[in-house]
Motif scaffolding. Structure first.
Motif, PDB file in Angstrom:
ATOM      1  N   HIS A 171       0.825  -1.209   0.000  1.00  0.00           N
ATOM      2  CA  HIS A 171       0.000   0.000   0.000  1.00  0.00           C
ATOM      3  C   HIS A 171       0.865   1.267   0.000  1.00  0.00           C
ATOM      4  O   HIS A 171       0.358   2.360  -0.239  1.00  0.00           O
ATOM      5  CB  HIS A 171      -0.921   0.031   1.222  1.00  0.00           C
ATOM      6  N   ILE A 174       0.864   4.485  -2.406  1.00  0.00           N
ATOM      7  CA  ILE A 174      -0.204   5.501  -2.325  1.00  0.00           C
ATOM      8  C   ILE A 174       0.351   6.812  -1.787  1.00  0.00           C
ATOM      9  O   ILE A 174      -0.208   7.887  -2.034  1.00  0.00           O
ATOM     10  CB  ILE A 174      -1.379   4.996  -1.456  1.00  0.00           C
ATOM     11  N   PRO A 236      -6.224   1.749  -4.115  1.00  0.00           N
ATOM     12  CA  PRO A 236      -4.966   2.397  -4.475  1.00  0.00           C
ATOM     13  C   PRO A 236      -4.687   2.389  -5.978  1.00  0.00           C
ATOM     14  O   PRO A 236      -4.179   3.371  -6.521  1.00  0.00           O
ATOM     15  CB  PRO A 236      -3.921   1.579  -3.706  1.00  0.00           C
TER      16      PRO A 236
END
Length: 288
Positions: A171, A174, A236
């Motif tokens: 993640h 992002i 995302p």
């Protein structure tokens, strides 16, 4: 929590702890390690998920940086101790090897500076000229604070402007949204699904970059009662594509690392060993 059976795709992760942690006598340079201060991810419909960094996504690259002779320096928004996502403390992220999981946890617990990181504000104020590279681990936590942190945006641009290696996993990518002129407006538009987000993306330094990030398919497998307990506010992949990146993902839970110019990105926990190796190789090449 039994989220998924990852199968053979996870097996490589257990090999990341074959070597003892050791730093060379002389540092090859400082690498800034940016982590989140967030403990909770807000989901749709008022639900929440207790989050933090993912154990293998942090320890595997961190450890390989140290073994290669680099000096990691940890920073986060609040200068407080980052928390680990409890669901990442699982042998399935280490090829089913519980000894490797325990070793990674012990290693993380032994990192003294993890308890007292620098603040991103202090790093931005001091400037980043003293760092040879940047590393940002994943977990859902960056979706909470780092993606809109203006200090991080300045830091990212400083690495971008002179091509210093920037490695981000899961993640984590992002956070590149923090380099937008108005990340808050962009993120609000993504959450509202109003179709206006790209109107806030002009001048984004990473427009046109190829990168990867935790895939929509992977996220959807985690949503629900046996995973996050709800739905994320946006995906995302969609956000980075809307900002202007070319997002390349592969089949769920298969390792994937993408390199474009100074940027190295890994898709998810299964990518951590290869991601770490590519990041170190990129740092070594940049030093030459």
């Amino acid at each position: 929590m039994n989220i998924l059976k990852f199968g053979a795709a996870a097996l490589a992760i257990g090999t990341a702890f074959a070597l003892p942690a050791s730093a060379s006598a002389q540092s090859r340079g400082k690498v800034l390690v940016v982590m989140s201060s967030a403990h909770q991810l807000d989901l749709r419909d008022g639900k929440h998920y207790a989050t933090g960094y993912y154990l293998n996504e942090f320890v595997v690259p961190y450890r390989k940086l140290v073994e290669a002779g680099y000096e990691p320096v940890i920073a986060n928004p609040n200068g407080d101790m980052p928390v680990m996502d409890a669901n990442s403390n699982n042998k399935m992220f280490f090829g089913g090897d519980d000894a490797a999981r325990a070793d990674a946890l012990k290693y993380a617990q032994g990192i003294a500076q993890l308890k007292h990181p620098k603040t991103l504000a202090s790093v931005a104020a001091e400037g980043t000229d003293g760092y040879v590279g940047l590393f940002i681990p994943g977990g859902h936590a960056p979706m909470v604070d780092l993606l809109r942190d203006r200090n991080l945006g300045k830091i990212l641009v400083s690495f971008h402007d002179n091509g210093r290696p920037t490695g981000i996993i899961c993640h984590g990518p992002i956070v590149l949204l923090s380099a937008l002129h108005d990340p808050d407006a962009f993120i609000a538009s993504m959450i509202a699904h109003d179709g206006k987000a790209n109107s806030y993306a002009a001048g984004w330094p990473y427009a046109g970059y190829r990168l990867t990030v935790f895939s929509t398919g992977e996220e959807q497998q985690l949503e629900g009662p046996n995973g996050l307990g709800g739905d994320v506010q946006f995906y995302p992949v969609n956000a980075l594509a809307e900002a202007g990146a070319h997002v390349d993902t592969v089949a769920n839970w298969h390792g994937n690392v993408v390199v474009d110019r100074e940027l190295i990105t890994g898709q998810q926990p299964m990518s951590a060993p290869e991601f770490a190796d590519v990041l170190v190789a990129k740092l070594n090449a940049h030093a030459r």
